[in-house]
Design an enzyme around this catalytic site. Structure first.
Site, PDB file in Angstrom:
ATOM      1  N   ARG A   1     -13.314  -1.864   4.478  1.00 35.00           N
ATOM      2  CA  ARG A   1     -12.361  -2.716   3.766  1.00 35.00           C
ATOM      3  C   ARG A   1     -11.226  -3.062   4.719  1.00 35.00           C
ATOM      4  NH1 ARG A   1      -8.680   0.227   0.149  1.00 35.00           N
ATOM      5  NH2 ARG A   1      -7.183  -0.464   1.702  1.00 35.00           N
TER       6      ARG A   1
ATOM      7  N   HIS B   1      -6.330  -2.836  -0.652  1.00 42.51           N
ATOM      8  CA  HIS B   1      -7.178  -2.629  -1.835  1.00 42.51           C
ATOM      9  C   HIS B   1      -7.084  -3.838  -2.765  1.00 42.51           C
ATOM     10  CE1 HIS B   1      -9.016  -0.801  -5.336  1.00 42.51           C
ATOM     11  NE2 HIS B   1      -7.949  -1.146  -6.032  1.00 42.51           N
TER      12      HIS B   1
ATOM     13  N   TYR C   1      -0.735   4.325   4.176  1.00 44.12           N
ATOM     14  CA  TYR C   1      -1.722   5.406   4.315  1.00 44.12           C
ATOM     15  C   TYR C   1      -2.667   5.251   5.510  1.00 44.12           C
ATOM     16  CZ  TYR C   1      -4.344   1.968   1.521  1.00 44.12           C
ATOM     17  OH  TYR C   1      -4.930   0.818   1.053  1.00 44.12           O
TER      18      TYR C   1
HETATM   19  C1  LIG Z   1     -12.209   4.706 -14.515  1.00 41.33           C
HETATM   20  C2  LIG Z   1     -11.166   4.233 -13.538  1.00 41.33           C
HETATM   21  N1  LIG Z   1     -10.456   5.139 -12.837  1.00 41.33           N
HETATM   22  C3  LIG Z   1      -9.530   4.730 -11.952  1.00 41.33           C
HETATM   23  C4  LIG Z   1      -9.279   3.395 -11.766  1.00 41.33           C
HETATM   24  C5  LIG Z   1      -8.235   2.941 -10.732  1.00 41.33           C
HETATM   25  N2  LIG Z   1      -8.938   2.431  -9.550  1.00 41.33           N
HETATM   26  C6  LIG Z   1      -9.166   1.126  -9.378  1.00 41.33           C
HETATM   27  S1  LIG Z   1     -10.021   0.804  -7.986  1.00 41.33           S
HETATM   28  C7  LIG Z   1     -10.078   2.433  -7.554  1.00 41.33           C
HETATM   29  C8  LIG Z   1     -10.752   2.879  -6.280  1.00 41.33           C
HETATM   30  C9  LIG Z   1     -12.196   2.526  -6.224  1.00 41.33           C
HETATM   31  O1  LIG Z   1     -12.689   2.740  -4.926  1.00 41.33           O
HETATM   32  P1  LIG Z   1     -14.179   2.389  -4.538  1.00 41.33           P
HETATM   33  O2  LIG Z   1     -15.097   2.804  -5.618  1.00 41.33           O
HETATM   34  O3  LIG Z   1     -14.428   2.929  -3.183  1.00 41.33           O
HETATM   35  O4  LIG Z   1     -14.214   0.792  -4.531  1.00 41.33           O
HETATM   36  P2  LIG Z   1     -13.401  -0.222  -3.599  1.00 41.33           P
HETATM   37  O5  LIG Z   1     -12.104  -0.481  -4.314  1.00 41.33           O
HETATM   38  O6  LIG Z   1     -13.237   0.402  -2.263  1.00 41.33           O
HETATM   39  O7  LIG Z   1     -14.211  -1.464  -3.555  1.00 41.33           O
HETATM   40  C10 LIG Z   1      -9.427   3.211  -8.511  1.00 41.33           C
HETATM   41  C11 LIG Z   1      -9.277   4.671  -8.440  1.00 41.33           C
HETATM   42  C12 LIG Z   1     -10.039   2.467 -12.518  1.00 41.33           C
HETATM   43  N3  LIG Z   1      -9.894   1.149 -12.385  1.00 41.33           N
HETATM   44  N4  LIG Z   1     -10.989   2.912 -13.378  1.00 41.33           N
END
Ligand SMILES: Cc1ncc(C[n+]2csc(CCOP(=O)(O)OP(=O)(O)O)c2C)c(N)n1
Ligand SMILES: [Mg+2]
Length: 348
Positions: free
Chosen positions: A247, A251, A260
């Site tokens: 990425r 985010h 970070y």
């Molecule tokens: C059930 C839930 N828990 C927490 C969140 C907050 N949240 C949004 S994106 C994220 C990280 C996800 O990371 P990853 O699965 O690696 O996907 P990426 O964003 O890197 O594409 C979190 C913790 C959420 N949207 N839904």
């Protein structure tokens, strides 16, 4: 980086990509890169309130989306799959309307486009995909559709993923679990999220064949996805693909990665740019020339203008819609909420 595929089905359509297809993949990646960069700018300009960029993940997204058969398959995305949407030919104004907060899950037609509404619940799309895929098995259709669900390295530690993988394996559901391991779950690096370092390695515990693929190589991603689809379609059950990528951006437009990770870490982690790498390969193989790349860029700019103009004129949807599409038959609680909302909004 590709591990040995342990796929039961021989891909009967495994011809190498034609020059035309290779150029098409590049054109798609260039369009996605441009639209993605533009969407971040639109957020800064106040045209959309938020966006989750996929800079650096173009090869993983375009390569996998390109393998989908839109006459029978179904994709279940997260909030970061703009490149998959574009590769599958979605109406991008409809897609971007989610980021304008015009409507939940986009204003494109999920049934026609075979692309489910955008999912913000981490790992939320995984169970939906398995349910849809099991439905294919139950339908007994001779030309079985395959579900492909996208999720991230972070999502892989959600309990839902365990349930989905186990159920899919036991029921031999035709589903491809497509993980984009982009190194980060917001501010949490993969090594603090995935013990053992590989999501694909877990598949063995479920009895699911897996492929770990260089997610920055669009052709490798396409070929892995194509063989996974062939495996599922032949009735052999699910496949896990882990596309190793990075990425490159924040985010979301609300995030500041400087809190970070350092710029040096970003440069090291990102590796080679998937778009530039593919460009060099097409040039070296004589598949495309400079005029072609200039034309791809021109098309991307033209498309960006059209999508921006389209979302700028989108007005808000009628508020009552938030109640009307929840259940097929509204519950008494929902009806009383709708009545209360209507009465209160009349005073505004
Ligand atoms: C059930 C839930 N828990 C927490 C969140 C907050 N949240 C949004 S994106 C994220 C990280 C996800 O990371 P990853 O699965 O690696 O996907 P990426 O964003 O890197 O594409 C979190 C913790 C959420 N949207 N839904
Ligand atoms: Mg991630």
């Amino acid at each position: 980086m590709t591990t040995e595929p342990v796929l039961a089905a021989v891909d009967d359509d495994a011809a190498p990509l034609t020059h035309h297809q290779l150029r098409e993949l590049y054109t798609l990646m260039a369009a996605v890169r441009h639209l993605d960069t533009a969407a971040v700018a639109w957020q800064r300009q106040g045209i959309i309130p938020g966006y989750a960029p996929e800079l650096g993940q173009e090869a993983a997204q375009v390569g996998s989306g390109y393998a989908v058969d839109r006459s029978r398959d179904f994709v279940f995305p997260t909030y970061r799959e703009m490149g998959v949407a574009r590769a599958m030919g979605l109406d991008m104004v409809g897609y971007m309307s989610t980021h304008k907060a015009t409507w939940h899950g986009g204003m494109y037609n999920p049934l026609e486009s075979r692309f489910a509404p955008i999912q913000a619940v981490v790992a939320g799309s995984v169970l939906h995909a398995v349910g849809w895929a099991h439905g294919q098995t139950l339908s007994g259709a001779p030309e079985m559709g395959v579900a492909m669900t996208y999720f991230g390295d972070g999502a892989s530690s959600q309990g839902d993923v365990h349930e989905a993988m186990n159920f899919a394996a036991v029921m031999k559901a035709p589903v491809v679990f497509f993980i984009q391991n982009n190194g980060w779950a917001i501010s949490v690096p993969t090594e603090r999220q995935v013990a053992g370092g590989s999501v694909a390695a877990r598949a063995a515990g479920y009895g699911i064949p897996s492929l770990q693929v260089d997610g920055n190589d669009v052709v490798a991603v396409f070929e892995a996805t194509r063989s996974a689809f062939a495996h599922c379609r032949a009735g052999n059950g699910p496949v896990v693909i882990e596309a190793m990528t990075y990425r490159r951006g924040p985010h979301s437009t609300a995030d500041d990665p400087g809190r970070y990770r350092t710029l040096d870490e970003e440069r090291l982690g990102a590796g080679e740019d998937p778009l530039e790498r593919f460009r060099q390969r097409l040039l070296a193989d004589g598949v495309a020339d400079e005029a072609f790349f200039m034309e791809a860029q021109r098309l991307a700019e033209e498309e960006e203008e059209a999508v921006r103009a389209g979302i700028e004129v989108l007005g808000p949807r009628p508020g009552a819609e938030m109640f009307s599409l929840v259940f097929q038959e509204p519950t008494p609680t929902l009806q009383s909420q709708a009545t209360a909302w209507r009465e209160e909004s009349e005073h505004v």
